[in-house]
Design a protein around this motif. Structure first.
Motif, PDB file in Angstrom:
ATOM      1  N   THR B  60      21.906  41.742  81.757  1.00 31.26           N
ATOM      2  CA  THR B  60      22.311  40.401  82.179  1.00 31.26           C
ATOM      3  C   THR B  60      23.486  40.475  83.136  1.00 31.26           C
ATOM      4  OG1 THR B  60      21.841  39.872  79.884  1.00 31.26           O
ATOM      5  CG2 THR B  60      22.609  38.085  81.264  1.00 31.26           C
ATOM      6  N   PHE B  61      24.357  41.450  82.915  1.00 32.27           N
ATOM      7  CA  PHE B  61      25.554  41.574  83.748  1.00 32.27           C
ATOM      8  C   PHE B  61      25.172  41.691  85.216  1.00 32.27           C
ATOM      9  CE2 PHE B  61      29.092  43.578  85.795  1.00 32.27           C
ATOM     10  CZ  PHE B  61      30.189  43.037  85.159  1.00 32.27           C
ATOM     11  N   ALA B  62      24.221  42.581  85.485  1.00 34.20           N
ATOM     12  CA  ALA B  62      23.785  42.781  86.865  1.00 34.20           C
ATOM     13  C   ALA B  62      23.211  41.482  87.410  1.00 34.20           C
ATOM     14  CB  ALA B  62      22.747  43.894  86.918  1.00 34.20           C
ATOM     15  N   GLU B  63      22.410  40.832  86.592  1.00 29.36           N
ATOM     16  CA  GLU B  63      21.747  39.610  87.015  1.00 29.36           C
ATOM     17  C   GLU B  63      22.760  38.501  87.330  1.00 29.36           C
ATOM     18  OE1 GLU B  63      19.061  36.990  84.324  1.00 29.36           O
ATOM     19  OE2 GLU B  63      18.325  39.042  84.366  1.00 29.36           O
ATOM     20  N   VAL B  64      23.766  38.368  86.442  1.00 26.37           N
ATOM     21  CA  VAL B  64      24.690  37.245  86.563  1.00 26.37           C
ATOM     22  C   VAL B  64      25.711  37.465  87.661  1.00 26.37           C
ATOM     23  CG1 VAL B  64      26.524  35.971  85.393  1.00 26.37           C
ATOM     24  CG2 VAL B  64      24.425  36.538  84.177  1.00 26.37           C
ATOM     25  N   TRP B  65      26.286  38.662  87.703  1.00 23.41           N
ATOM     26  CA  TRP B  65      27.473  38.829  88.553  1.00 23.41           C
ATOM     27  C   TRP B  65      27.221  39.486  89.894  1.00 23.41           C
ATOM     28  CZ3 TRP B  65      31.156  35.753  87.295  1.00 23.41           C
ATOM     29  CH2 TRP B  65      31.329  35.409  85.957  1.00 23.41           C
ATOM     30  N   PHE B  66      26.098  40.226  90.051  1.00 27.64           N
ATOM     31  CA  PHE B  66      25.840  40.830  91.356  1.00 27.64           C
ATOM     32  C   PHE B  66      25.130  39.826  92.239  1.00 27.64           C
ATOM     33  CE2 PHE B  66      25.639  45.333  89.377  1.00 27.64           C
ATOM     34  CZ  PHE B  66      26.987  45.275  89.181  1.00 27.64           C
ATOM     35  N   GLY B  67      25.842  38.908  92.779  1.00 26.33           N
ATOM     36  CA  GLY B  67      25.174  37.924  93.616  1.00 26.33           C
ATOM     37  C   GLY B  67      26.179  36.897  94.086  1.00 26.33           C
ATOM     38  N   GLU B  68      25.687  35.718  94.246  1.00 27.44           N
ATOM     39  CA  GLU B  68      26.504  34.658  94.794  1.00 27.44           C
ATOM     40  C   GLU B  68      27.720  34.383  93.912  1.00 27.44           C
ATOM     41  OE1 GLU B  68      26.021  30.042  96.198  1.00 27.44           O
ATOM     42  OE2 GLU B  68      24.717  30.917  94.710  1.00 27.44           O
ATOM     43  N   ARG B  69      27.492  34.432  92.586  1.00 25.53           N
ATOM     44  CA  ARG B  69      28.550  34.071  91.660  1.00 25.53           C
ATOM     45  C   ARG B  69      29.778  34.961  91.820  1.00 25.53           C
ATOM     46  NH1 ARG B  69      25.674  33.027  87.028  1.00 25.53           N
ATOM     47  NH2 ARG B  69      25.765  30.785  87.084  1.00 25.53           N
ATOM     48  N   PRO B 234      24.234  36.021  75.969  1.00 27.72           N
ATOM     49  CA  PRO B 234      24.427  37.278  76.720  1.00 27.72           C
ATOM     50  C   PRO B 234      25.271  37.054  77.969  1.00 27.72           C
ATOM     51  CG  PRO B 234      22.114  36.956  76.161  1.00 27.72           C
ATOM     52  CD  PRO B 234      22.809  35.691  75.823  1.00 27.72           C
ATOM     53  N   GLU B 235      25.075  35.910  78.645  1.00 35.15           N
ATOM     54  CA  GLU B 235      25.863  35.620  79.838  1.00 35.15           C
ATOM     55  C   GLU B 235      27.339  35.504  79.490  1.00 35.15           C
ATOM     56  OE1 GLU B 235      23.041  34.268  79.142  1.00 35.15           O
ATOM     57  OE2 GLU B 235      21.741  34.331  80.898  1.00 35.15           O
ATOM     58  N   MET B 236      27.619  34.854  78.360  1.00 36.13           N
ATOM     59  CA  MET B 236      29.008  34.733  77.915  1.00 36.13           C
ATOM     60  C   MET B 236      29.615  36.120  77.699  1.00 36.13           C
ATOM     61  SD  MET B 236      30.364  33.282  74.330  1.00 36.13           S
ATOM     62  CE  MET B 236      30.260  34.828  73.472  1.00 36.13           C
ATOM     63  N   TRP B 237      28.838  36.994  77.066  1.00 34.52           N
ATOM     64  CA  TRP B 237      29.338  38.352  76.836  1.00 34.52           C
ATOM     65  C   TRP B 237      29.615  39.068  78.150  1.00 34.52           C
ATOM     66  CZ3 TRP B 237      31.466  40.616  72.889  1.00 34.52           C
ATOM     67  CH2 TRP B 237      31.193  40.163  71.603  1.00 34.52           C
ATOM     68  N   THR B 238      28.752  38.854  79.152  1.00 33.13           N
ATOM     69  CA  THR B 238      29.014  39.523  80.429  1.00 33.13           C
ATOM     70  C   THR B 238      30.332  39.042  81.015  1.00 33.13           C
ATOM     71  OG1 THR B 238      27.883  37.867  81.767  1.00 33.13           O
ATOM     72  CG2 THR B 238      26.558  39.711  80.981  1.00 33.13           C
ATOM     73  N   GLY B 239      30.641  37.756  80.804  1.00 35.09           N
ATOM     74  CA  GLY B 239      31.923  37.239  81.281  1.00 35.09           C
ATOM     75  C   GLY B 239      33.079  37.928  80.593  1.00 35.09           C
TER      76      GLY B 239
END
Lengths: 287, 275
Positions: B60-69, B234-239
């Motif tokens: 999820t980390f790659a999905e959430v943070w490697f991008g626009e966000r 999972p997104e919260m954990w990536t944060g």
């Protein structure tokens, strides 16, 4: 390693009035009186400035009420039981969290510090976990405990633990090898050595950690209340702010400041009491 | 190093180096690996909803943070953090030198400063929101007003503790004000200043997150709270992991800078200890 050690340990000693070699007791007393007078002047000047700036309209009184109004609001709040309950909640969250963190850090620190193998195995993990800001745990605390006092405790314990633990490790490592070997020669057992050699040598570090931890614990206790909404002064501030009671926000901020000052003074006094035998307190020159 | 060790080192230096490296690696990674496995196992066995397993978080980390966000939320947050910290450092050191050099001024301001320092910085967030509204300026102001105190007070202490013999020597040799400031005062106060900066850095991270959690519509703190409120676990954990990584990286970076700046000081200390 040395860099970390020098700065964490004695770089911020109890910054009390260092005994300067003055000419005579009377002269020193007058100079101290002068310092107090100047300090009081400073406080008066600060309050005056705070009073005048909103009055002459430099900053709108809607956002920065004059000092007199804030002090009146503070006095009013102090008569309400609600405030005292909030204050008590904050103190309990702070104290309990600090207690748990201290006990855990001292026990673990002594265990890990006196076993080199454990110390080497845990070093990388500690170095990674320590700088993680404990506010990162806020969402987790909310999910696990909602606005319970336990979410305050989670943040407080995590933040204060590392401060104390690191100091305990330095303290245990700083034991004078000659003293250690002397104790060994006299046939002191492991426990007796810890009690009579390691503990007193590490105590100044433990207390430095405790002092840092106490300040951080207060910050995190108030943060948890402010952001999560667990009961306490922080929550009162959030409530006052969202209801537009501006003077009350300032009054509560002053109250938290006063709490901070009391914590600082209290911990310093404790340090001086417990370390009355140590050079930093006896007033000899510590480089 | 004793004689037999030297000979064995000569016999098989490559092997020895390899064993030493392997041992170091083992010490470095054994416990973290064990902890991650334990986390994995706990997540699988307990079936706890809030405990995402490490592989899910990593994916999820790659999905959430490697991008626009990353550009919209993470980078501006870190920029504010560093900007506020730098501003506080400049202000804190400048004011600290001024106050440290003048005993009268110090006596005048000390009680007020001690009080202001004792205020837990997070309560400044609602206060400054009133004064400055919800804006980048407010967030910067929060960071500056929270982390200036350890820098300021440590600088004052450091400047006060300048060796009087050195100060007198400077005066005797007629060294000018500017030279005196850069070579004597700032130099000898630098261990204390660095200690203050280190404290300030961790406060700055806290304040960056809080200012965004309390009132904002972008930034790391806001995003993480948003994930938590929508139960995107999972997104919260990536944060949380990202904040942890930022904290870790900044601390490593700071240690490198500190080592460089205080090289002379550590050298002096080592020499006096007779190492």
């Amino acid at each position: 390693m040395t860099a970390a050690m020098t700065d964490n340990a004695p770089a911020t000693p109890a910054a009390g009035p260092t005994a300067e070699a003055g000419p005579s007791r009377a002269a020193r007393a007058t100079s101290r009186l002068g310092t107090t007078a100047l300090g009081l002047t400073g406080i008066a000047g600060f309050l005056l400035l705070w009073e005048v700036v909103p009055r002459i309209g430099l900053v709108s009184a809607d956002y920065l009420p004059p000092a007199s109004q804030v002090l009146v609001a503070l006095a009013e709040r102090l008569t309400l039981p609600r405030l005292w309950v909030a204050l008590l909640d904050t103190v309990i969250g702070w104290g309990l969290g600090l207690l748990i963190a201290t006990v855990a850090a001292v026990v673990l620190g002594f265990a890990v510090g006196s076993l080199p193998l454990l110390r080497r195995l845990t070093a990388s993990t500690v170095e990674f976990l320590r700088p993680i800001p404990s506010v990162a745990l806020i969402p987790l605390a909310v999910l696990l405990y909602a606005t319970d006092i336990r979410s305050t405790l989670l943040l407080v314990v995590y933040a204060a633990f590392w401060q104390i633990y690191i100091q305990v490790l330095y303290g245990v490592a700083d034991v004078d090898p000659v003293a250690e070997q002397t104790a060994r020669s006299f046939g002191l057992g492991r426990l007796a050595r810890i009690r009579h050699v390691v503990w007193p040598s590490a105590l100044p570090y433990v207390l430095t950690g405790f002092r840092l931890g106490a300040a951080v614990a207060l910050i995190l206790a108030i943060t948890a209340q402010l952001i999560i909404g667990s009961p306490g002064l922080g929550k009162e501030i959030a409530v006052a702010q969202s209801s537009g009671a501006v003077a009350a926000v300032y009054a509560l901020v002053i109250l938290t400041g006063a709490l901070g000052v009391i914590v600082n003074i209290g911990v310093r006094a404790l340090e001086r009491r417990l370390l009355h035998w140590h050079t930093s307190v006896r007033g000899e020159n510590v480089a | 190093m004793s004689a037999p060790e030297v000979t064995s080192a000569r016999r098989a230096p490559a092997l020895r180096l390899l064993t030493a490296a392997a041992l170091r690696l083992w010490y470095l990674l054994a416990l973290p690996a064990a902890l991650i496995l334990l986390w994995w196992w706990a997540g699988a066995v307990s079936g706890m909803y809030y405990l995402s397993s490490p592989d899910v978080i990593a994916a999820t980390f790659a999905e959430v943070w490697f991008g626009e966000r990353f550009l919209v939320d993470a980078l501006p947050s870190v920029a504010r953090l560093l900007g506020g910290f730098a501003l506080a450092a400049v202000l804190g050191v400048a004011l600290g030198v001024g106050l440290g050099l003048s005993p009268r001024l110090r006596a005048l301001t000390e009680p007020v400063l001690e009080f202001l320092r004792a205020i837990p910085p997070p309560v400044l967030v609602p206060l400054l929101m009133l004064l400055a509204g919800v804006s980048t300026g407010m967030k910067l102001l929060v960071i500056v007003s929270g982390c200036i105190w350890p820098i300021l007070l440590n600088t004052i202490e450091g400047v006060r503790a300048v060796d009087p013999v050195l100060a007198d020597t400077c005066r005797c040799y007629g060294i000018g004000r500017r030279r005196r400031l850069t070579t004597l005062i700032l130099r000898s106060a630098s261990p204390q200043i660095m200690a203050g900066l280190r404290q300030a850095l961790s406060i700055a991270i806290i304040l960056m997150v809080i200012s965004e959690m309390f009132a904002s519509s972008s930034g790391l703190g806001f995003t993480i709270v948003q994930f938590q409120r929508s139960f995107a676990i999972p997104e919260m954990w990536t944060g949380i992991v990202l904040l942890g990584l930022i904290g870790f990286l900044l601390s490593v970076l700071f240690q490198l800078v500190e080592k460089r700046v205080l090289a002379w000081y550590n050298g002096v200390r080592a020499a006096t200890r007779g190492e």
